[in-house]
Design a protein around this motif. Sequence first.
Motif, PDB file in Angstrom:
ATOM      1  N   GLU A 233     -92.847 -41.458   2.296  1.00 43.01           N
ATOM      2  CA  GLU A 233     -91.541 -40.622   2.961  1.00 43.01           C
ATOM      3  C   GLU A 233     -91.923 -39.447   3.612  1.00 43.01           C
ATOM      4  O   GLU A 233     -91.447 -39.200   4.686  1.00 43.01           O
ATOM      5  CB  GLU A 233     -90.430 -40.511   1.819  1.00 43.01           C
ATOM      6  CG  GLU A 233     -89.901 -41.659   1.279  1.00 43.01           C
ATOM      7  CD  GLU A 233     -89.201 -41.259   0.030  1.00 43.01           C
ATOM      8  OE1 GLU A 233     -89.233 -40.211  -0.468  1.00 43.01           O
ATOM      9  OE2 GLU A 233     -88.176 -42.196  -0.354  1.00 43.01           O
ATOM     10  N   THR A 234     -93.011 -39.017   3.069  1.00 45.73           N
ATOM     11  CA  THR A 234     -93.556 -37.703   3.603  1.00 45.73           C
ATOM     12  C   THR A 234     -94.422 -37.871   4.896  1.00 45.73           C
ATOM     13  O   THR A 234     -94.155 -37.380   5.879  1.00 45.73           O
ATOM     14  CB  THR A 234     -94.709 -36.819   2.624  1.00 45.73           C
ATOM     15  OG1 THR A 234     -93.867 -36.596   1.478  1.00 45.73           O
ATOM     16  CG2 THR A 234     -95.384 -35.867   3.209  1.00 45.73           C
ATOM     17  N   ARG A 237     -91.798 -38.506   7.511  1.00 45.59           N
ATOM     18  CA  ARG A 237     -91.381 -37.289   8.154  1.00 45.59           C
ATOM     19  C   ARG A 237     -92.357 -36.676   9.102  1.00 45.59           C
ATOM     20  O   ARG A 237     -91.836 -35.907   9.934  1.00 45.59           O
ATOM     21  CB  ARG A 237     -91.198 -36.339   6.799  1.00 45.59           C
ATOM     22  CG  ARG A 237     -90.436 -35.176   7.075  1.00 45.59           C
ATOM     23  CD  ARG A 237     -89.698 -34.443   5.895  1.00 45.59           C
ATOM     24  NE  ARG A 237     -90.577 -33.923   5.132  1.00 45.59           N
ATOM     25  CZ  ARG A 237     -90.973 -34.265   3.820  1.00 45.59           C
ATOM     26  NH1 ARG A 237     -90.164 -35.482   3.533  1.00 45.59           N
ATOM     27  NH2 ARG A 237     -91.946 -33.720   3.128  1.00 45.59           N
ATOM     28  N   ALA A 241     -90.490 -35.793  12.504  1.00 45.49           N
ATOM     29  CA  ALA A 241     -90.063 -34.436  12.522  1.00 45.49           C
ATOM     30  C   ALA A 241     -90.290 -33.813  13.965  1.00 45.49           C
ATOM     31  O   ALA A 241     -91.067 -34.074  14.675  1.00 45.49           O
ATOM     32  CB  ALA A 241     -90.629 -33.644  11.625  1.00 45.49           C
ATOM     33  N   PRO A 244     -93.405 -31.081  13.143  1.00 50.78           N
ATOM     34  CA  PRO A 244     -93.960 -31.205  11.685  1.00 50.78           C
ATOM     35  C   PRO A 244     -94.932 -30.054  11.258  1.00 50.78           C
ATOM     36  O   PRO A 244     -95.556 -29.437  12.271  1.00 50.78           O
ATOM     37  CB  PRO A 244     -94.890 -32.626  12.066  1.00 50.78           C
ATOM     38  CG  PRO A 244     -95.246 -32.474  13.621  1.00 50.78           C
ATOM     39  CD  PRO A 244     -93.841 -31.941  14.287  1.00 50.78           C
ATOM     40  N   TYR A 248     -99.076 -31.543   4.571  1.00 48.25           N
ATOM     41  CA  TYR A 248     -97.830 -31.712   3.602  1.00 48.25           C
ATOM     42  C   TYR A 248     -98.544 -31.964   2.356  1.00 48.25           C
ATOM     43  O   TYR A 248     -99.488 -32.916   2.329  1.00 48.25           O
ATOM     44  CB  TYR A 248     -97.098 -32.619   3.914  1.00 48.25           C
ATOM     45  CG  TYR A 248     -96.233 -32.439   5.298  1.00 48.25           C
ATOM     46  CD1 TYR A 248     -94.834 -32.332   5.058  1.00 48.25           C
ATOM     47  CD2 TYR A 248     -96.680 -32.848   6.647  1.00 48.25           C
ATOM     48  CE1 TYR A 248     -93.974 -32.050   6.181  1.00 48.25           C
ATOM     49  CE2 TYR A 248     -95.707 -32.714   7.730  1.00 48.25           C
ATOM     50  CZ  TYR A 248     -94.540 -32.237   7.475  1.00 48.25           C
ATOM     51  OH  TYR A 248     -93.547 -32.033   8.512  1.00 48.25           O
TER      52      TYR A 248
END
Length: 276
Positions: A233-234, A237, A241, A244, A248
Amino acid sequence: MKPSYVVTGAAGGIGRACVAELIRRGAHVWASVRTDADEAELERAYGDAVTVLRMDLRDADSVARCGERVATAGPLRGLVNNAGVARPGPLEHVPLAAFREQLEVNVTGQLVVTRAMLPALRRAESARVVTIGSIGGRIAGPMVGPYHTSKFALVGLTDSLRAELAPEGIRVVLVEPGAVATPIWPRARAAAEEVRERLPPAALERYGDQLAAAERSAARSARTGVPPRRAAETVVRALTARRPAPRYLVGRDARLAAALANLPFRWRYHLTAAKR
């Protein structure tokens, strides 16, 4: 037309979870694996939503062929550099061939894949390169020195790529998970047991307790690590995004280790040193 992404190391763990999450969101995925069984399993699970690439990061020719195939098919929205290995053992005794393989796969291999996919990435708007690093690229401990060395090197590689590709609008992101419940931990534990068997008696006396602690840590990570879906999921993203972040963290342990990495060096070294 569906957005298209390449995910390396897609047979299991974070890579497989990334494939599932991207397809769930309507993307087409080029998924790299190395075996017939993994190829058949991906095709059975996802059908036409996935195109399997047979790629070995240690074989630059196989990577180049995959890059040409992807570029011929059209624009590539993003690349997920996920494939990697872990080679444990005391640095004094790790076979140099194993140490070189660790760097060849986890560092050089990431660059080889990125270079092969850049022609396709340049054909897309707002393309992304997302590389799976590790919190082990911020803080290092004993018995996994080859792995830490590769992940620290990956930070430099990713930072330089980010700077160099910025003028073209290609965003480069490093995802740094802590412990994730993937097959890498059982494999690392088995590898540590093999290292123990090869060590001469004097080395086993010197490093045996540290190896045992590393094996316990690997078992704990396999048992309590966050599910691969969390990391995926990260990654997604970072791929989607509008702006970004450059990095992360994934997992509470990663956030804690990141805080420890900011301590003064003397404190950090005291906390990470092996204890008698």
